[in-house]
Scaffold this motif. Structure first.
Motif, PDB file in Angstrom:
ATOM      1  N   ILE A 153      38.892  40.761  41.504  1.00 54.84           N
ATOM      2  CA  ILE A 153      40.096  41.012  40.707  1.00 54.84           C
ATOM      3  C   ILE A 153      40.754  42.328  41.136  1.00 54.84           C
ATOM      4  O   ILE A 153      40.098  43.225  41.660  1.00 54.84           O
ATOM      5  CB  ILE A 153      39.783  41.058  39.197  1.00 54.84           C
ATOM      6  CG1 ILE A 153      38.669  42.069  38.897  1.00 54.84           C
ATOM      7  CG2 ILE A 153      39.376  39.682  38.707  1.00 54.84           C
ATOM      8  CD1 ILE A 153      38.336  42.198  37.417  1.00 54.84           C
ATOM      9  N   TRP A 154      42.079  42.405  40.930  1.00 52.94           N
ATOM     10  CA  TRP A 154      42.865  43.621  41.167  1.00 52.94           C
ATOM     11  C   TRP A 154      42.593  44.181  42.566  1.00 52.94           C
ATOM     12  O   TRP A 154      42.403  45.375  42.754  1.00 52.94           O
ATOM     13  CB  TRP A 154      42.557  44.673  40.096  1.00 52.94           C
ATOM     14  CG  TRP A 154      42.644  44.145  38.711  1.00 52.94           C
ATOM     15  CD1 TRP A 154      43.590  43.302  38.206  1.00 52.94           C
ATOM     16  CD2 TRP A 154      41.734  44.401  37.638  1.00 52.94           C
ATOM     17  NE1 TRP A 154      43.341  43.019  36.885  1.00 52.94           N
ATOM     18  CE2 TRP A 154      42.213  43.671  36.506  1.00 52.94           C
ATOM     19  CE3 TRP A 154      40.579  45.159  37.504  1.00 52.94           C
ATOM     20  CZ2 TRP A 154      41.561  43.687  35.280  1.00 52.94           C
ATOM     21  CZ3 TRP A 154      39.939  45.179  36.279  1.00 52.94           C
ATOM     22  CH2 TRP A 154      40.428  44.457  35.190  1.00 52.94           C
ATOM     23  N   LYS A 214      41.257  36.366  43.668  1.00 53.19           N
ATOM     24  CA  LYS A 214      42.433  36.294  42.790  1.00 53.19           C
ATOM     25  C   LYS A 214      42.066  35.716  41.421  1.00 53.19           C
ATOM     26  O   LYS A 214      42.696  34.783  40.924  1.00 53.19           O
ATOM     27  CB  LYS A 214      43.537  35.460  43.449  1.00 53.19           C
ATOM     28  CG  LYS A 214      44.024  36.040  44.768  1.00 53.19           C
ATOM     29  CD  LYS A 214      45.120  35.198  45.393  1.00 53.19           C
ATOM     30  CE  LYS A 214      45.592  35.797  46.706  1.00 53.19           C
ATOM     31  NZ  LYS A 214      46.655  34.999  47.352  1.00 53.19           N
ATOM     32  N   GLU A 244      42.242  37.202  38.499  1.00 55.54           N
ATOM     33  CA  GLU A 244      42.810  37.990  37.399  1.00 55.54           C
ATOM     34  C   GLU A 244      43.047  37.150  36.141  1.00 55.54           C
ATOM     35  O   GLU A 244      42.871  37.644  35.031  1.00 55.54           O
ATOM     36  CB  GLU A 244      44.129  38.638  37.844  1.00 55.54           C
ATOM     37  CG  GLU A 244      43.983  39.782  38.829  1.00 55.54           C
ATOM     38  CD  GLU A 244      43.831  39.307  40.267  1.00 55.54           C
ATOM     39  OE1 GLU A 244      43.625  40.148  41.151  1.00 55.54           O
ATOM     40  OE2 GLU A 244      43.918  38.078  40.496  1.00 55.54           O
ATOM     41  N   SER A 245      43.453  35.910  36.317  1.00 56.45           N
ATOM     42  CA  SER A 245      43.715  35.063  35.145  1.00 56.45           C
ATOM     43  C   SER A 245      42.431  34.820  34.363  1.00 56.45           C
ATOM     44  O   SER A 245      42.450  34.759  33.123  1.00 56.45           O
ATOM     45  CB  SER A 245      44.326  33.728  35.589  1.00 56.45           C
ATOM     46  OG  SER A 245      43.436  33.009  36.441  1.00 56.45           O
ATOM     47  N   ALA A 264      39.813  36.918  34.318  1.00 52.07           N
ATOM     48  CA  ALA A 264      39.502  38.203  33.691  1.00 52.07           C
ATOM     49  C   ALA A 264      40.295  38.387  32.407  1.00 52.07           C
ATOM     50  O   ALA A 264      39.773  38.854  31.388  1.00 52.07           O
ATOM     51  CB  ALA A 264      39.792  39.342  34.665  1.00 52.07           C
ATOM     52  N   GLN A 265      41.555  37.974  32.436  1.00 52.46           N
ATOM     53  CA  GLN A 265      42.397  38.104  31.253  1.00 52.46           C
ATOM     54  C   GLN A 265      41.901  37.203  30.129  1.00 52.46           C
ATOM     55  O   GLN A 265      41.840  37.628  28.968  1.00 52.46           O
ATOM     56  CB  GLN A 265      43.851  37.774  31.597  1.00 52.46           C
ATOM     57  CG  GLN A 265      44.810  37.966  30.435  1.00 52.46           C
ATOM     58  CD  GLN A 265      46.260  37.681  30.825  1.00 52.46           C
ATOM     59  OE1 GLN A 265      46.522  37.052  31.842  1.00 52.46           O
ATOM     60  NE2 GLN A 265      47.192  38.147  30.031  1.00 52.46           N
ATOM     61  N   THR A 322      35.926  47.043  35.985  1.00 51.31           N
ATOM     62  CA  THR A 322      34.899  46.600  36.918  1.00 51.31           C
ATOM     63  C   THR A 322      33.849  47.699  37.041  1.00 51.31           C
ATOM     64  O   THR A 322      34.182  48.886  36.932  1.00 51.31           O
ATOM     65  CB  THR A 322      35.496  46.309  38.301  1.00 51.31           C
ATOM     66  OG1 THR A 322      36.122  47.496  38.806  1.00 51.31           O
ATOM     67  CG2 THR A 322      36.491  45.162  38.248  1.00 51.31           C
TER      68      THR A 322
END
Length: 219
Positions: free
Chosen positions: A111-112, A133, A135-136, A138-139, A146
């Motif tokens: 992520i990020w 990728k 991130e979705s 993680a959200q 992290t």
């Protein structure tokens, strides 16, 4: 010619200070609203949201399909710029290699990221399944930093969620979960050994490279 009316210097400065103060209050208010809006990381006992990401070969990986293959699924959220992540990833691979595939499946969710995560894992000698990728995901799970670790059982329940500590803590937590996880099939299951750090050593073996990379089942 008419002269323009202007405020006295002191009155002008007072108005300027008032505007600046109001602007600062507005900035602080919006910052506080953003902080409050960010969800907390999901807790143990909650249902793990499903997700679909693509692996390094571009094949889809669905969580709810993967969790049916082992007692627990370990999701490790990381980034290449996170020094603690780089320290934990090789140790996490050692743990995965010592764990039977029917006991646990491991995924690294990047992520990020601002670099090539695949190259970073290769430089570390890590071959755990990479899901970039993310991130979705993680959200959806409320991951705000992290490294983070989330463990889900075969019933889609979160068993553990935390900002990952040292590898001994991860071993103890994951090992304890494995020791108390019911067998996944009717086949004869290895006997658990709850000595030392609580890791069920008899449920572990060194898997082949093929067994360490679950094959997704596209719908």
């Amino acid at each position: 010619m008419l002269a323009l009316e202007t405020q006295p210097p002191r009155q002008h400065l007072a108005s300027l200070h008032k505007l600046l103060a109001m602007a600062m209050v507005a900035i602080l208010w919006f910052t506080a609203q953003g902080a409050c809006a960010r969800p907390d990381i999901l807790h143990a006992g909650e249902t793990a949201p499903n997700w679909m990401l693509r692996d390094s070969q571009g094949e889809p990986v669905l969580l709810y399909e993967q969790i049916e293959k082992s007692a627990v699924t370990v999701m490790f959220f990381w980034a290449s710029w996170c020094q603690k992540c780089s320290e934990l990833l090789p140790e996490l691979q050692n743990l995965a290699q010592a764990t039977a595939p029917e006991a646990a499946t491991f995924f690294t969710l990047n992520i990020w990221e601002d670099k090539d995560p695949e190259e970073h894992l290769a430089a570390l000698g890590v071959t755990l399944p990479l899901l970039a990728k993310a991130e979705s995901v993680a959200q959806r799970y409320g991951v705000g930093g992290t490294p983070s670790l989330i463990v889900v059982d075969a019933n889609r329940k979160i068993l553990l969620s935390q900002q990952a500590g040292d590898i001994n803590d991860i071993q103890r937590q994951v090992g304890s979960l494995l020791a108390n996880s019911p067998p996944q099939s009717s086949a004869t299951a290895p006997t658990a050994d709850n000595t030392d750090s609580g890791i069920a050593a008899k449920r572990y073996h060194t898997p082949t490279a093929t067994s360490m990379t679950p094959e997704p089942q596209p719908r």
